[in-house]
Design an enzyme around this catalytic site. Sequence first.
Site, PDB file in Angstrom:
ATOM      1  N   ARG A 105      28.781  19.578  -6.970  1.00  7.49           N
ATOM      2  CA  ARG A 105      27.548  18.979  -7.517  1.00  7.49           C
ATOM      3  C   ARG A 105      27.868  17.888  -8.542  1.00  7.49           C
ATOM      4  O   ARG A 105      27.303  16.807  -8.516  1.00  7.49           O
ATOM      5  CB  ARG A 105      26.682  20.081  -8.140  1.00  7.49           C
ATOM      6  N   TYR A 140      13.449  15.176 -17.602  1.00  9.84           N
ATOM      7  CA  TYR A 140      14.521  15.227 -16.603  1.00  9.84           C
ATOM      8  C   TYR A 140      15.595  14.153 -16.796  1.00  9.84           C
ATOM      9  O   TYR A 140      16.759  14.403 -16.571  1.00  9.84           O
ATOM     10  CB  TYR A 140      13.918  15.092 -15.190  1.00  9.84           C
ATOM     11  N   ALA A 141      15.213  12.934 -17.204  1.00  9.68           N
ATOM     12  CA  ALA A 141      16.171  11.830 -17.381  1.00  9.68           C
ATOM     13  C   ALA A 141      17.018  11.616 -16.117  1.00  9.68           C
ATOM     14  O   ALA A 141      18.239  11.666 -16.134  1.00  9.68           O
ATOM     15  CB  ALA A 141      17.070  12.068 -18.590  1.00  9.68           C
ATOM     16  N   THR A 170      18.614   9.994 -12.535  1.00  8.77           N
ATOM     17  CA  THR A 170      19.400   8.811 -12.180  1.00  8.77           C
ATOM     18  C   THR A 170      18.492   7.663 -11.732  1.00  8.77           C
ATOM     19  O   THR A 170      18.680   6.513 -12.114  1.00  8.77           O
ATOM     20  CB  THR A 170      20.387   9.174 -11.039  1.00  8.77           C
ATOM     21  N   ARG A 171      17.490   8.004 -10.917  1.00  4.64           N
ATOM     22  CA  ARG A 171      16.593   6.969 -10.378  1.00  4.64           C
ATOM     23  C   ARG A 171      15.680   6.362 -11.434  1.00  4.64           C
ATOM     24  O   ARG A 171      15.079   5.318 -11.215  1.00  4.64           O
ATOM     25  CB  ARG A 171      15.739   7.553  -9.249  1.00  4.64           C
ATOM     26  N   GLU A 185      25.481  17.317  -1.726  1.00  7.05           N
ATOM     27  CA  GLU A 185      24.225  17.172  -0.984  1.00  7.05           C
ATOM     28  C   GLU A 185      24.447  16.059   0.052  1.00  7.05           C
ATOM     29  O   GLU A 185      24.354  14.878  -0.251  1.00  7.05           O
ATOM     30  CB  GLU A 185      23.080  16.885  -1.949  1.00  7.05           C
ATOM     31  N   GLU A 234      13.759  14.737  -1.505  1.00  2.10           N
ATOM     32  CA  GLU A 234      14.397  16.061  -1.616  1.00  2.10           C
ATOM     33  C   GLU A 234      14.156  16.799  -0.303  1.00  2.10           C
ATOM     34  O   GLU A 234      13.033  17.185  -0.012  1.00  2.10           O
ATOM     35  CB  GLU A 234      13.741  16.821  -2.776  1.00  2.10           C
TER      36      GLU A 234
END
Length: 315
Positions: A60, A161-162, A164-165, A21, A175
């Site tokens: 990814r 979701y857990a 990274t941020r 990304e 996004e």
Amino acid sequence: MSSSCARVRRVGLFGGTHGNELSGVLLVRHWQQDGAEIQRAGVEVKPFLTNPRAVERCTRYIDCDLNRVFDPESLGRPVVEDIPYEVRRAQEINHIFGPKGSDDAYDLIFDLHNTTSNMGGTIILENSRDDFTIQMVHYIKNALAPEPCPVLLIEHPSLKYATTRSVAKHPVGVEVGPQPQGVARADVLDKMRKIVKHGLDFVQLFNEGKEFPPCTIEVFKIMEKVDYPRNKNGEIIAIIHPKLQDQDWQPVKNGDPLFLTLDGEVIPYQGNCTVYPTFINEAAYYEKKQAFVKTEKIKLTAKHLRLPVSEQSIS
């Protein structure tokens, strides 16, 4: 009743959580070389490449999705030889920017992502009761108007979701799409850059003691993930209907087409309430068995926000 927060001292700008990304990857690398545009008085702003190995390979992830392993179990896993690369990396990120859930964690993290879906410049929130973040999103939306800035709320009792941020006190996902994996589009990069700029401007104003009156924002709250129709072997037998393709955030009512089988049969939406699909036909979600995410439109409100005088920075 006003809501008071502590002064924002440290902000992380994450790129490359998914290595293909490219908007976030390019922006973070640029800011690491020349951080003038992200500097704000009295705030340490740290641009950071979260998954450098995946970035190097333009994929990814290497072993597993870095944006799904910031749960207590993964963060507490013993580091042994065969531990997945992203789990080890999550622990390193938690060490630098966390620990998650502690007073020492970074105040705010913007995690920069791209989608192949037609979502425009979307902001992703994880907490419907975080007045600081809601006020910031309200500020960003106003600054970008009339350009739309949809907000996705991923708070859900069972979908965890857990991300990274989530190591930060205030996690914000950015996004932006549509953009193919491994490709950089100037218009998409510019949208992402503007969202970050306005977010950092808000932080500076907040630290200087600016008053933000109570506000309301419209958000799209996640309801459930919808898979593609499949046969008994688990193979996809229908694709996103042309009338749904690229229609992220648009209302879908009972009877509207969702999928088209390869025999030409239309599979419609069956439901009483209007839904607003997003992440429609996202390339990275085929492996997650996800054709789109169903959302409902709700309003979030934030109380009056002002930093106590003792905390304010004079610029």
